[in-house]
Design a protein around this motif. Structure first.
Motif, mmCIF file in Angstrom:
data_model
loop_
_atom_site.group_PDB
_atom_site.id
_atom_site.type_symbol
_atom_site.label_atom_id
_atom_site.label_comp_id
_atom_site.label_asym_id
_atom_site.label_seq_id
_atom_site.Cartn_x
_atom_site.Cartn_y
_atom_site.Cartn_z
ATOM 1 N N UNK A 47 0.805 -1.169 -0.062
ATOM 2 C CA UNK A 47 -0.066 -0.063 -0.189
ATOM 3 C C UNK A 47 0.655 1.283 0.106
ATOM 4 N N UNK A 48 1.934 1.305 0.747
ATOM 5 C CA UNK A 48 2.909 2.172 0.817
ATOM 6 C C UNK A 48 3.436 2.574 -0.526
ATOM 7 N N UNK A 53 4.093 5.604 -5.580
ATOM 8 C CA UNK A 53 4.165 5.551 -7.141
ATOM 9 C C UNK A 53 3.114 6.471 -7.612
ATOM 10 N N UNK A 54 1.786 6.830 -6.880
ATOM 11 C CA UNK A 54 0.861 7.531 -7.462
ATOM 12 C C UNK A 54 1.434 8.934 -7.064
ATOM 13 N N UNK A 55 2.065 9.399 -6.046
ATOM 14 C CA UNK A 55 2.662 10.663 -5.640
ATOM 15 C C UNK A 55 3.752 10.727 -5.041
ATOM 16 N N UNK A 56 4.983 10.671 -6.189
ATOM 17 C CA UNK A 56 6.364 10.655 -5.472
ATOM 18 C C UNK A 56 6.457 12.007 -4.980
ATOM 19 N N UNK A 57 6.150 12.871 -5.298
ATOM 20 C CA UNK A 57 6.331 14.214 -4.809
ATOM 21 C C UNK A 57 6.056 14.505 -3.341
ATOM 22 N N UNK A 58 5.342 13.579 -2.900
ATOM 23 C CA UNK A 58 4.442 13.911 -1.409
ATOM 24 C C UNK A 58 5.900 13.453 -0.429
ATOM 25 N N UNK A 59 5.562 13.933 0.762
ATOM 26 C CA UNK A 59 6.470 13.423 1.891
ATOM 27 C C UNK A 59 7.730 14.398 2.011
#
Length: 77
Positions: A47-48, A53-59
């Motif tokens: 899940x992580x 992969x859906x939002x690599x810029x998050x975090x």
């Protein structure tokens, strides 16, 4: 095979204990398929990965994480 007690191991100088831990870790890492991963942990990791992969810029980047750990700003997040 040599057998050592915990007392003997803890009595070793710190550098020797670190080396012992490295040797043990390397022996575990040499056979990663022997390390069991629970279905719940596997699902969480999948899940992580999907979320990343859906939002690599998050975090945060690793540099940002290190900086926040060093300056203590993670405590206020």
């Amino acid at each position: 095979m040599n057998r050592f007690s915990i007392t003997e191991i803890l009595g070793l100088p710190i550098q020797e204990r670190i080396r012992l831990v490295e040797l043990i870790w390397d022996s575990v890492a040499a056979v990663p398929e022997a390390v069991e991963v629970s279905p719940a942990l596997k699902a969480e990791l999948e899940a992580r990965l999907k979320e990343f992969e859906e939002n690599p810029e998050a975090g945060y980047s690793w540099d940002q994480v290190k900086s926040r750990l060093k300056d203590g700003s993670w405590l206020s997040a």
